[in-house]
Enzyme design. Structure first.
Site, PDB file in Angstrom:
ATOM      1  N   CYS A  88       0.518  -1.783   0.251  1.00 20.81           N
ATOM      2  CA  CYS A  88      -0.177  -0.299  -0.454  1.00 20.81           C
ATOM      3  C   CYS A  88       0.834   1.427   0.148  1.00 20.81           C
ATOM      4  CB  CYS A  88      -1.162   0.476   1.051  1.00 20.81           C
ATOM      5  SG  CYS A  88      -1.683  -1.416   0.980  1.00 20.81           S
ATOM      6  N   HIS A 344      -9.330   4.368  -0.721  1.00 23.77           N
ATOM      7  CA  HIS A 344      -7.951   3.737  -0.378  1.00 23.77           C
ATOM      8  C   HIS A 344      -8.006   3.110  -2.057  1.00 23.77           C
ATOM      9  CE1 HIS A 344      -4.167   2.231   0.247  1.00 23.77           C
ATOM     10  NE2 HIS A 344      -4.865   1.339   0.646  1.00 23.77           N
TER      11      HIS A 344
END
Lengths: 400, 479
Positions: A88, A344
């Site tokens: 991420c 996200h």
């Protein structure tokens, strides 16, 4: 002796798509949309870009591998394009590549672009990624919420908190981010919620309920970086610059050695310390104007406040409940909604965080603009608390 | 003196209240009312005959090693990949161990015991069974899943082997073809009269004669509950005192097939007094009869699981049919798209890391003493980081504690939520582990754990299953 990145690179253009369920757009559309905004913002042309970095974490779901998808989508003139992936934290990794290339003098103008098209899987939540031939034979089949949920019980045990108190503080984190997201037209989730709704939500991974988890979104964000000299030549006054850009990667100690108790993220503390040193920040709680941290889950944001030295150890629950990190608090966190509500799209997230600081530093953040923004921090965390990649960037203005 | 030197059992924690079967199927199969009494055990999704055998064997070995392992079962997960070899690897017995699968009959357990005892083979004999049953069949109510293991040898014998016989009769009361999931059987009355009551006494009399003992002196008569009241009827015909007839465990576990006579034998050994005469009979296309005399030698073993009574004291009783039907594969559920993840196992990797994956072997750094998993080229201790200094250390038998945990409802798990987290071995070393046999409230930071060998993943596309170790809560008073 390394002198660091401070004020050696300016950000002269940024773009970010609306995040969300972009059913009608593919990753190529998202890349083009973010890039068009950044290019127009910069005053440059595509032929000026001399190298590019593309960040994706789940490329098998959309563009596929290599740097080629970025080059073909933007018709980049056969320049070097590198695809990077670091869980991420991939978006910050792309920025790091571009910034280092300019700082090294290898090129004058570089592009960092992160994209993720996650809503083509057919189900909610993040897909499970392959994890390596041997790891798959012994690691539990853990998910992102399941791995970050582990922080909560360990944190609670370490600080002797009741489950109710911790759940309330976690709920406040989410309520705050929803309030912020509601004011951001590019955010994925724009509905305010109540603390009770968070507490009553169905359980995803104990003790994380649905509203303790961030959105799974489509989106792209990008930055065009160059030298301070070129930035000035472009007429950029008070240009945004990178003060620090640090990355810390787990070496197996948390997962394999007996010291770590699971209640914090060890890499975040290392990356933060290095970033503060690089940027010359002595007292982050006072010197930072706002932060964009990796709030993949409410408990992550809470623990991160301590890992970044913004709350004393064991003090994040009180600070959160006191509203220190609210939009009108002393040190707002996720004023744009954060991963929680802006969304996200993995590869884009690190760049989306920088995008908000960029807007705030230039006074372009609209209704959510804070007064007197001088220095901001982004924190981008990939993997799981027990083994991860953590980047911390500090962003300010050239010469300040 | 040669005989049994140790024993261990495993009864899965999950039990089905048989009334659930009547509730579910009574509309079409009212006859199930006669069977709707007591409980049957059933394997969790991550248990099979191999994992149950490992659990029972660990109890029997109690830390000792053996050079031979025979695994008896009619429900072995692999037709061609030696199942006993997986058991031996999980037990960390090394490649010098002689391994063999015994299968094809419900008396595979007693036959394996008899062969080993006659050959005076000091080794491990373990029997395990987990049979699939059709919904609404009598077998669904009657069968249960369990395992029992024995170590055999000449020293410190718990029960001396006095003699035994094996009769081979191709009496097909039921059968299961190689590629079939379920049994097919003939009328019970015929099976009882021409099968059990005709063949069992022949084998029993012959064994008692070989052992040179009288039926009237038998203190423990073991015959699996393949037919109603069959043990009592057979005892009467043989002249064995009614008080010697052992509890068939059918109301608490069910009939565990090839494992059942061994399971009852373990139960008898748990309770026998010095000098007690034990007659154990296994039935299936013939019969085996074995005669033992208990020595009264104390047995402190059985590892973390305790004996049968301890196993039966624990457990989770299901009063509804749903979980049983789902976990035993009787119904096809919608498992969601997350269940579609490809789980192909690279066999080269499995082989290269077999000690790590099957034996839970990690490394101990000779330079600093740090225990770590997996074993690595460079020591994980940041103050050491020595290269190529690690020796093997088996962590499977070490107690551990919870460092972190969660109950994950998102990830695919046949029995959600999936519990997992970081565990710390008390003697050093840590592991990101799946938790097994968890009930709400079992897990908290610092809670004690023991390692259990379980199925990690099923690969339905390729009919493969991965095994690995999980951490199970240590509960007071049983499992």
């Amino acid at each position: 002796m390394a002198t660091g990145i401070r004020d050696r690179v300016a950000i002269v253009g940024m773009g970010c798509t609306r995040f969300g369920e972009r059913w009608t757009d593919g990753a190529e559309d998202l890349m083009a949309e973010a890039y068009a905004e950044a290019l127009a913002d910069s005053g440059l042309e595509t032929k000026d870009i001399q190298a590019a970095w593309l960040a994706t974490a789940n490329e098998d779901l959309h563009v596929g591998r290599s740097g080629i998808p970025l080059a073909t989508t933007l018709r980049l003139p056969r320049i070097p394009v590198t695809r990077v992936e670091n869980f991420c934290a991939s978006g910050t990794e792309a920025l790091r590549g571009a910034v280092y290339a300019v700082a090294a003098g290898a090129c004058d103008v570089a592009l960092a672009l992160g994209v993720e098209k996650l809503k083509d899987t057919g189900y909610g939540g993040l897909p499970q990624r392959s994890r390596g031939a041997l790891n798959a034979l012994w690691w539990p089949s853990y998910t992102a919420p399941g791995s970050f949920a582990q922080l909560a019980e360990a944190y609670r045990a370490r600080h002797g908190l009741s489950r109710v108190d911790l759940k309330r503080a976690m709920a406040h984190v989410s309520v705050k981010s929803h309030a912020n997201g509601a004011r951001n037209p590019k955010a994925h989730l724009r509905k305010p919620i109540t603390e009770q709704a968070v507490l009553d939500a169905p359980m995803v991974a104990d003790p994380l309920g649905l509203f303790d988890c961030c959105g799974v979104s489509d989106g792209a964000a990008c930055a065009i970086v160059t030298t301070p000299e070129i930035a000035r030549g472009l007429g950029k006054r008070g240009a945004v610059s990178v003060k620090a850009l640090q990355l810390a990667v787990s070496n197996g100690e948390e997962m394999g050695f007996g010291r770590w108790d699971g209640s914090h993220v060890a890499t975040a503390r290392v990356a933060a310390a290095r970033a503060y040193a690089e940027a010359g920040v002595a007292d982050p709680r006072r010197e930072l104007s706002l932060t964009e941290v990796h709030d993949c889950f409410s408990v992550t944001e809470l623990v991160t406040m301590e890992d970044l030295g913004l709350s004393p150890e064991g003090g994040a629950v009180r600070d959160v409940l006191d509203g220190v990190f609210d939009a009108d608090g002393a040190l707002p966190c996720q004023i744009d909604g954060g991963l929680k509500c802006f969304g996200h799209p993995i590869g884009a997230s690190g760049l989306r965080m920088v995008y908000e600081l960029y807007l705030q530093l230039l006074g372009r953040a609209g209704p959510r603009q804070r007064a007197d923004v001088r220095l901001g921090l982004t924190h981008n965390l990939g993997g799981a608390p027990h083994q991860n990649v953590c980047s911390v960037a500090i962003i300010g203005r050239l010469g300040e | 003196m040669f005989g049994i030197t140790g024993f261990g059992v495993h009864v899965p924690r999950l039990r089905l209240d048989r009334r659930a079967l009547l509730d579910q199927h009574g509309w079409s199969h009212p006859g199930l009312k006669a069977l709707a009494k007591g409980q049957r055990s059933f394997a969790d999704w991550d248990e099979d005959s191999v994992t149950m055998a490992v659990a029972a064997a660990r109890g029997a070995l109690n830390g000792r090693s053996v050079t031979a392992v025979t695994l008896a079962s009619t429900s072995l997960p692999f037709a061609d990949r030696q199942n006993a070899g997986i058991v031996a690897a999980a037990l960390g017995l090394g490649e010098g161990v002689a391994t063999l699968d015994a299968t094809g009959s419900l008396r595979a357990g007693t036959s394996a015991l008899l062969v080993a005892l006659r050959g005076r083979t000091a080794g491990l004999v373990v029997a395990a069974e987990s049979r699939r049953t059709k919904p609404a069949s009598p077998q669904e109510a009657k069968y249960g899943d369990a395992a029992a293991a024995f170590t055999l040898g000449a020293g410190d014998v718990l029960a001396e082997f006095l003699g035994g016989v094996s009769l081979s009769v191709d009496f097909v009361d039921h059968y299961r073809a190689s590629d079939a999931a379920h049994d097919y059987g003939w009328e019970d009355r015929w099976v009882r009269d021409e099968g059990w009551l005709a063949i069992v006494p022949r084998a029993a009399r012959s064994a008692l004669e070989e052992a040179g003992v009288a039926a009237a002196d038998v203190a423990h008569f073991i015959l699996p509950p393949g037919q109603p009241r069959i043990a009592a009827t057979a005892a009467e015909r043989l002249g064995i005192p009614p008080a010697a007839v052992r509890d068939g465990l059918d109301t608490r576990i069910g009939d565990s097939g090839a494992a059942h006579a061994p399971l009852m034998l373990a139960h008898a050994l748990e309770q026998a007094k010095a000098g007690d005469l034990i007659l154990a009979v296994g039935f299936g296309q013939g019969a085996d009869a074995l005669v033992f005399r208990a020595t009264g030698h104390p047995w402190q073993g059985a590892g973390g699981e305790g004996g049968i009574e301890a196993a039966l004291a624990g457990g989770r009783v299901e009063s509804g049919y749903g979980r049983f039907a789902a976990l035993t594969g009787s119904v096809e559920r919608d498992e969601g798209m997350r269940a579609e993840l490809d789980l192909q196992t690279p066999l080269t990797v499995l082989y290269r890391k077999r000690d790590m994956l099957l034996g839970l072997v990690g490394g101990r750094c000779a330079a600093c003493g740090t225990r770590q998993f997996p074993k690595a080229r460079v020591c994980v201790n940041p103050d050491c980081n020595a290269w190529d200094a690690q020796e093997d250390v088996r962590l499977a038998d070490d107690p551990a504690r919870v460092v972190t945990w969660t109950a994950d409802h998102l990830t695919y798990c046949p029995s959600p939520p999936a519990h997992y987290g970081l565990i710390q071995f008390e003697a050093g070393g840590r592991l990101l582990a799946g938790y097994a046999d968890v009930e709400p409230g079992d897990l908290s930071v610092g809670a004690p754990l023991r390692m259990v060998f379980r199925v990690k993943d099923h690969d339905p596309r390729r009919n493969f299953r991965r095994y690995f170790w999980k951490a199970a809560p240590v509960r007071g008073g049983g499992l």
